[in-house]
Design an enzyme around this catalytic site. Structure first.
Site, mmCIF file in Angstrom:
data_model
loop_
_atom_site.group_PDB
_atom_site.id
_atom_site.type_symbol
_atom_site.label_atom_id
_atom_site.label_comp_id
_atom_site.label_asym_id
_atom_site.label_seq_id
_atom_site.Cartn_x
_atom_site.Cartn_y
_atom_site.Cartn_z
ATOM 1 N N ASN A 151 -11.129 -9.843 -5.579
ATOM 2 C CA ASN A 151 -10.420 -9.826 -6.864
ATOM 3 C C ASN A 151 -9.633 -11.096 -7.207
ATOM 4 O OD1 ASN A 151 -8.590 -9.073 -4.874
ATOM 5 N ND2 ASN A 151 -7.417 -7.765 -6.237
ATOM 6 N N SER A 228 -9.278 -3.481 1.381
ATOM 7 C CA SER A 228 -8.986 -2.049 1.249
ATOM 8 C C SER A 228 -8.348 -1.499 2.534
ATOM 9 C CB SER A 228 -10.286 -1.303 0.963
ATOM 10 O OG SER A 228 -11.195 -1.512 2.028
ATOM 11 N N GLU A 247 -3.076 -7.098 4.264
ATOM 12 C CA GLU A 247 -2.581 -6.964 2.880
ATOM 13 C C GLU A 247 -3.531 -5.994 2.193
ATOM 14 O OE1 GLU A 247 0.140 -8.246 1.830
ATOM 15 O OE2 GLU A 247 0.571 -9.664 3.426
ATOM 16 N N CYS A 281 -4.183 -5.684 -6.724
ATOM 17 C CA CYS A 281 -3.579 -4.801 -5.711
ATOM 18 C C CYS A 281 -2.249 -4.222 -6.188
ATOM 19 C CB CYS A 281 -3.416 -5.540 -4.396
ATOM 20 S SG CYS A 281 -2.645 -7.147 -4.590
HETATM 21 P P1 NAP Z 1 -12.926 -4.544 0.895
HETATM 22 O O1 NAP Z 1 -14.128 -3.793 0.501
HETATM 23 O O2 NAP Z 1 -12.028 -3.950 1.915
HETATM 24 O O3 NAP Z 1 -13.456 -5.979 1.390
HETATM 25 C C1 NAP Z 1 -12.569 -6.984 1.777
HETATM 26 C C2 NAP Z 1 -13.261 -7.923 2.749
HETATM 27 O O4 NAP Z 1 -13.542 -7.232 3.972
HETATM 28 C C3 NAP Z 1 -14.609 -8.431 2.230
HETATM 29 O O5 NAP Z 1 -14.768 -9.786 2.617
HETATM 30 C C4 NAP Z 1 -15.592 -7.548 2.980
HETATM 31 O O6 NAP Z 1 -16.885 -8.104 3.122
HETATM 32 C C5 NAP Z 1 -14.897 -7.456 4.332
HETATM 33 N N1 NAP Z 1 -15.382 -6.358 5.187
HETATM 34 C C6 NAP Z 1 -16.072 -5.257 4.825
HETATM 35 N N2 NAP Z 1 -16.340 -4.496 5.927
HETATM 36 C C7 NAP Z 1 -15.791 -5.142 6.989
HETATM 37 C C8 NAP Z 1 -15.717 -4.878 8.380
HETATM 38 N N3 NAP Z 1 -16.232 -3.780 8.903
HETATM 39 N N4 NAP Z 1 -15.089 -5.762 9.184
HETATM 40 C C9 NAP Z 1 -14.526 -6.884 8.669
HETATM 41 N N5 NAP Z 1 -14.568 -7.192 7.344
HETATM 42 C C10 NAP Z 1 -15.183 -6.338 6.516
HETATM 43 O O7 NAP Z 1 -12.006 -4.886 -0.378
HETATM 44 P P2 NAP Z 1 -12.440 -5.389 -1.816
HETATM 45 O O8 NAP Z 1 -13.129 -4.273 -2.527
HETATM 46 O O9 NAP Z 1 -13.102 -6.709 -1.731
HETATM 47 O O10 NAP Z 1 -10.995 -5.630 -2.474
HETATM 48 C C11 NAP Z 1 -10.259 -4.617 -3.050
HETATM 49 C C12 NAP Z 1 -9.159 -4.123 -2.137
HETATM 50 O O11 NAP Z 1 -8.347 -5.207 -1.714
HETATM 51 C C13 NAP Z 1 -8.223 -3.164 -2.851
HETATM 52 O O12 NAP Z 1 -7.885 -2.104 -1.993
HETATM 53 C C14 NAP Z 1 -7.005 -4.032 -3.137
HETATM 54 O O13 NAP Z 1 -5.805 -3.336 -3.330
HETATM 55 C C15 NAP Z 1 -6.963 -4.879 -1.914
HETATM 56 N N6 NAP Z 1 -6.175 -6.080 -2.165
HETATM 57 C C16 NAP Z 1 -4.931 -6.190 -1.593
HETATM 58 C C17 NAP Z 1 -4.138 -7.305 -1.861
HETATM 59 C C18 NAP Z 1 -2.789 -7.481 -1.232
HETATM 60 O O14 NAP Z 1 -2.288 -8.603 -1.219
HETATM 61 N N7 NAP Z 1 -2.150 -6.431 -0.714
HETATM 62 C C19 NAP Z 1 -4.612 -8.296 -2.711
HETATM 63 C C20 NAP Z 1 -5.881 -8.136 -3.285
HETATM 64 C C21 NAP Z 1 -6.654 -7.034 -2.996
HETATM 65 P P3 NAP Z 1 -18.066 -7.661 2.101
HETATM 66 O O15 NAP Z 1 -17.639 -8.119 0.759
HETATM 67 O O16 NAP Z 1 -19.241 -8.361 2.651
HETATM 68 O O17 NAP Z 1 -18.183 -6.155 2.208
#
Ligand code: NAP
Length: 474
Positions: A151, A228, A247, A281
């Protein structure tokens, strides 16, 4: 166009590539390397090899590298914003804001690189500690694995690369599969800035496939993850003795007291709810407002919402564009319908548009057990509920399993102080929406919103080892 892996200062061909498509119109954007475990291993070897040369750079040199990057980014604002807008469907005006924030993030990192210091320790404060002079050194950890979400593909990467370089670490970056181009572009720029080969390695591919290798390899000393809660928990369980910063997500809430002037902040509330189609987020997902001004607030909020323009992310007048995937549109519609069946009132939106776009959606009187309330929606959906006291509102906010940031609008100083004390979140915004962030402030959640803090100075702390040196006078 093929996008390779960045390993040891070179763009290395991968054994497999996957097509990348724009979420808005399905245009093919690139063929992106799809790393396997052997290629991850090469990246870890390179990062390991580079730890010595990185640790030898002076604070001045690390700051220079980061400032050079800042200068390059300043000259390429529009190019960067276009990459973000195409690969993530972020409206271009929001993408430009992200690029400007990225520039600030690297600027702070350059400044903080020069402020890393230890402290002297009064050893004689304990019996037996006399005749000693002691101080602490702050040393780089070694290799940092950075895993980032879709994002904020430029600025959230900056929140990891900036502090890691400032602290003298090497990095392996694994960007989100949907948005790798911002990272790759950044890698191209950083190569011009004098970073030692192997100090930054970029491995694109499926997190599900290569994540475990990154998270479990013993040469990696820390993992900094934004994404996530589901994946964050998995990483924490696999990481063993590594440091882990997480995060994660939230369902951020805002409290609005009676006796406030609504015209001062309605626009901010609408923006906080629907900016980047709610895929932020700290997006404003739950609004709890005092019953005395509830009707007036809802009317004004809907008037402002109707002004939002839905469309092509590259159009400078667009406010809301596509969600990142069709599944996210399906999921959001399902959650909205479930809430309506449970008694919530749908007052605007709730409809799909072409190109995976979802209209900005407002639901009233939503039971707290509904997914649109208690889970993270990550879509342009906001709930507005009536409360009879601010104490009731504080309880509602705290009922969440998440705790990233919360906001409260009030003119009552005692209430503001009480909210600051009692809200179970990582940051409380008084007279602002929970979506407020500048990039040097400490930022990070409690509960399922994560562990550890970002914000450059704080992220650097998580990426350094403190070593004690003690001289005995003889
Ligand atoms: P996501 O699905 O959790 O993916 C995040 C990263 O993790 C991606 O690079 C993903 O790779 C990787 N990943 C997936 N499976 C994994 C595994 N088993 N081991 C290690 N890495 C793995 O999150 P998203 O959909 O991209 O982002 C949305 C989420 O991020 C929301 O929950 C949002 O709230 C959170 N977020 C939090 C903050 C904060 O600062 N607190 C800021 C922004 C976003 P792939 O893309 O290849 O699956």
């Amino acid at each position: 166009m093929k996008k390779h892996l960045l390993i040891n200062g070179d763009w290395v061909k991968a054994s497999e590539y996957r097509d990348l498509y724009a979420p808005y119109n399905g245009d093919k954007l690139a063929e992106v390397a799809f790393a396997n475990e052997r290629e991850i291993n090469l990246a870890i070897d390179a990062a390991d090899h580079a730890t010595k040369s990185m640790a030898q750079l002076t604070a001045f040199q690390r700051a220079q590298i980061l400032m050079k990057l800042v200068e390059l980014l300043k000259g390429r604002r529009h190019e960067c914003a276009t990459i973000i807008a195409k690969e993530s469907a972020k409206p271009i005006k929001a993408a430009i804001v992200e690029v400007d924030r990225t520039i600030m993030t690297y600027t702070f990192a350059a400044e903080e690189a020069k402020r890393i210091n230890g402290e002297t320790v009064p050893m004689d404060a304990a019996p037996g500690g006399e005749n000693r002079i002691a101080y602490t050194l702050r040393q780089p950890l070694g290799i940092i694995a950075a895993i980032t979400p879709f994002n904020f593909p430029m600025n959230l990467v900056a929140h990891k690369i900036g502090p890691a370089i400032a602290a003298g670490n090497t990095i392996i970056l694994k960007p989100a599969s949907q948005t790798p181009l911002s990272s790759i572009y950044l890698g191209e720029l950083l190569m011009e800035c004098g970073l030692p080969p192997g100090a930054l390695n970029i491995v694109t591919g499926s997190g599900a496939k290569i994540g475990e290798k990154l998270v479990t390899d013993n040469r990696i000393k820390a993992i900094t993850f934004t994404g996530s809660p589901q994946i964050g928990k998995k990483i924490k369980n696999q990481a063993g003795l590594k440091r882990v910063t997480l995060e994660l997500g939230s369902n951020s809430a805002l409290l609005i007291d009676k006796n406030v002037n609504l015209t001062d902040f309605i626009g901010r509330c609408v923006n906080g709810s629907f900016s980047f189609a709610g895929q932020v987020c700290i997006s404003l997902q739950r609004i709890y407002i005092h019953e005395e001004i509830y009707d007036q607030f809802v009317t004004s909020f809907l008037e402002e919402t109707k002004k939002l323009k839905i469309g092509n992310p590259l159009d400078h007048t667009t406010d809301i564009s596509s969600l990142i995937s069709e599944q996210d549109v399906e999921r959001s519609l399902k959650w909205i319908n479930e809430a309506v069946v449970a008694g919530a009132q749908l007052v605007i939106g709730g409809q799909r548009r072409a190109n995976n776009m979802l209209e900005p959606t407002v639901l009233l009187n939503v039971p707290s057990t509904e997914k649109v309330s208690c889970q993270e929606v990550f879509a342009p959906v906001v709930i507005i509920n009536k409360i009879s006291s601010m104490e009731e509102g504080i309880t509602e906010v705290n009922e969440s399993k998440y705790g990233l940031q919360a906001g409260i609008f009030t003119n009552d100083l005692q209430l503001a102080l009480k909210a600051a004390d009692q809200l179970e979140v990582g940051g409380v915004m008084i007279n602002d929406i929970p979506t407020f962030r500048v990039d040097h402030m400490p930022y990070g959640g409690v509960k399922e919103s994560g562990i550890g803090k970002e914000g450059i100075k704080y992220a650097i702390d998580e990426m350094l080892e403190t070593k004690l040196v003690c001289f005995r006078k003889i």
